[in-house]
Design a protein around this motif. Structure first.
Motif, mmCIF file in Angstrom:
data_model
loop_
_atom_site.group_PDB
_atom_site.id
_atom_site.type_symbol
_atom_site.label_atom_id
_atom_site.label_comp_id
_atom_site.label_asym_id
_atom_site.label_seq_id
_atom_site.Cartn_x
_atom_site.Cartn_y
_atom_site.Cartn_z
ATOM 1 N N ILE A 143 0.817 -1.219 0.000
ATOM 2 C CA ILE A 143 0.000 0.000 0.000
ATOM 3 C C ILE A 143 0.853 1.273 0.000
ATOM 4 N N GLY A 144 2.175 1.093 -0.067
ATOM 5 C CA GLY A 144 3.074 2.238 -0.191
ATOM 6 C C GLY A 144 3.316 2.986 1.106
ATOM 7 N N VAL A 145 3.313 2.265 2.224
ATOM 8 C CA VAL A 145 3.530 2.885 3.527
ATOM 9 C C VAL A 145 4.716 2.192 4.192
ATOM 10 N N THR A 146 5.602 2.991 4.751
ATOM 11 C CA THR A 146 6.738 2.400 5.461
ATOM 12 C C THR A 146 6.316 2.066 6.887
ATOM 13 N N ARG A 147 7.100 1.237 7.538
ATOM 14 C CA ARG A 147 6.817 0.880 8.928
ATOM 15 C C ARG A 147 6.868 2.132 9.810
ATOM 16 N N ARG A 148 7.799 3.044 9.510
ATOM 17 C CA ARG A 148 7.922 4.283 10.279
ATOM 18 C C ARG A 148 6.669 5.157 10.113
ATOM 19 N N GLU A 149 6.174 5.292 8.882
ATOM 20 C CA GLU A 149 4.957 6.074 8.647
ATOM 21 C C GLU A 149 3.760 5.450 9.366
ATOM 22 N N ALA A 150 3.676 4.125 9.295
ATOM 23 C CA ALA A 150 2.589 3.423 9.978
ATOM 24 C C ALA A 150 2.686 3.648 11.480
ATOM 25 N N GLY A 151 3.894 3.554 12.001
ATOM 26 C CA GLY A 151 4.103 3.771 13.429
ATOM 27 C C GLY A 151 3.698 5.168 13.868
ATOM 28 N N SER A 152 3.996 6.158 13.038
ATOM 29 C CA SER A 152 3.610 7.540 13.342
ATOM 30 C C SER A 152 2.094 7.687 13.398
ATOM 31 N N GLU A 153 1.421 7.058 12.461
ATOM 32 C CA GLU A 153 -0.045 7.136 12.425
ATOM 33 C C GLU A 153 -0.657 6.389 13.604
ATOM 34 N N ILE A 154 -0.128 5.230 13.906
ATOM 35 C CA ILE A 154 -0.650 4.411 15.008
ATOM 36 C C ILE A 154 -0.462 5.121 16.344
ATOM 37 N N ALA A 155 0.643 5.849 16.488
ATOM 38 C CA ALA A 155 0.973 6.500 17.757
ATOM 39 C C ALA A 155 0.180 7.783 18.011
ATOM 40 N N LYS A 156 -0.569 8.264 17.033
ATOM 41 C CA LYS A 156 -1.338 9.491 17.233
ATOM 42 C C LYS A 156 -2.335 9.306 18.364
ATOM 43 N N SER A 157 -2.531 10.373 19.086
ATOM 44 C CA SER A 157 -3.442 10.299 20.225
ATOM 45 C C SER A 157 -4.884 10.289 19.741
ATOM 46 N N TRP A 158 -5.782 9.928 20.629
ATOM 47 C CA TRP A 158 -7.202 9.897 20.294
ATOM 48 C C TRP A 158 -7.698 11.283 19.921
ATOM 49 N N PHE A 159 -7.015 12.323 20.397
ATOM 50 C CA PHE A 159 -7.415 13.690 20.171
ATOM 51 C C PHE A 159 -7.299 14.098 18.701
ATOM 52 N N TRP A 160 -6.425 13.413 17.947
ATOM 53 C CA TRP A 160 -6.206 13.769 16.550
ATOM 54 C C TRP A 160 -7.371 13.434 15.644
ATOM 55 N N CYS A 161 -8.224 12.542 16.076
ATOM 56 C CA CYS A 161 -9.346 12.085 15.235
ATOM 57 C C CYS A 161 -8.919 12.034 13.844
#
Length: 78
Positions: free
Chosen positions: A60-78
């Motif tokens: 899907i063209g996503v690196t593990r680092r990019e995925a990790g950044s997205e996963i780590a976002k807080s619930w506040f980011w919606c």
């Protein structure tokens, strides 16, 4: 001479056509429900993203680092 449009004078409009300046309780609830639904949609997407393998992420063209950044976002980011 100026022209008046019905929108300029609410009294020229039919009573049902006068726009309400107040936000109705129903629209506030709908907005809140929409935000909650968006939160759960993003949350489930982040959970699914966290379960993908490196090969699937590459597909899907996503690196593990990019995925990790997205996963780590807080619930506040919606």
């Amino acid at each position: 001479m100026t022209m008046d449009y019905p929108g300029d004078k609410p009294e020229l409009l039919a009573p049902d056509a006068v726009p309400s300046r107040r936000i109705s309780l129903k629209s506030r609830w709908l907005a809140l429900l929409s935000q909650v639904a968006r939160y759960f949609e993003k949350r489930s997407g982040r959970i699914a993203l966290s379960e993908l393998s490196d090969e699937q992420l590459q597909d899907i063209g996503v690196t593990r680092r990019e995925a990790g950044s997205e996963i780590a976002k807080s619930w506040f980011w919606c």
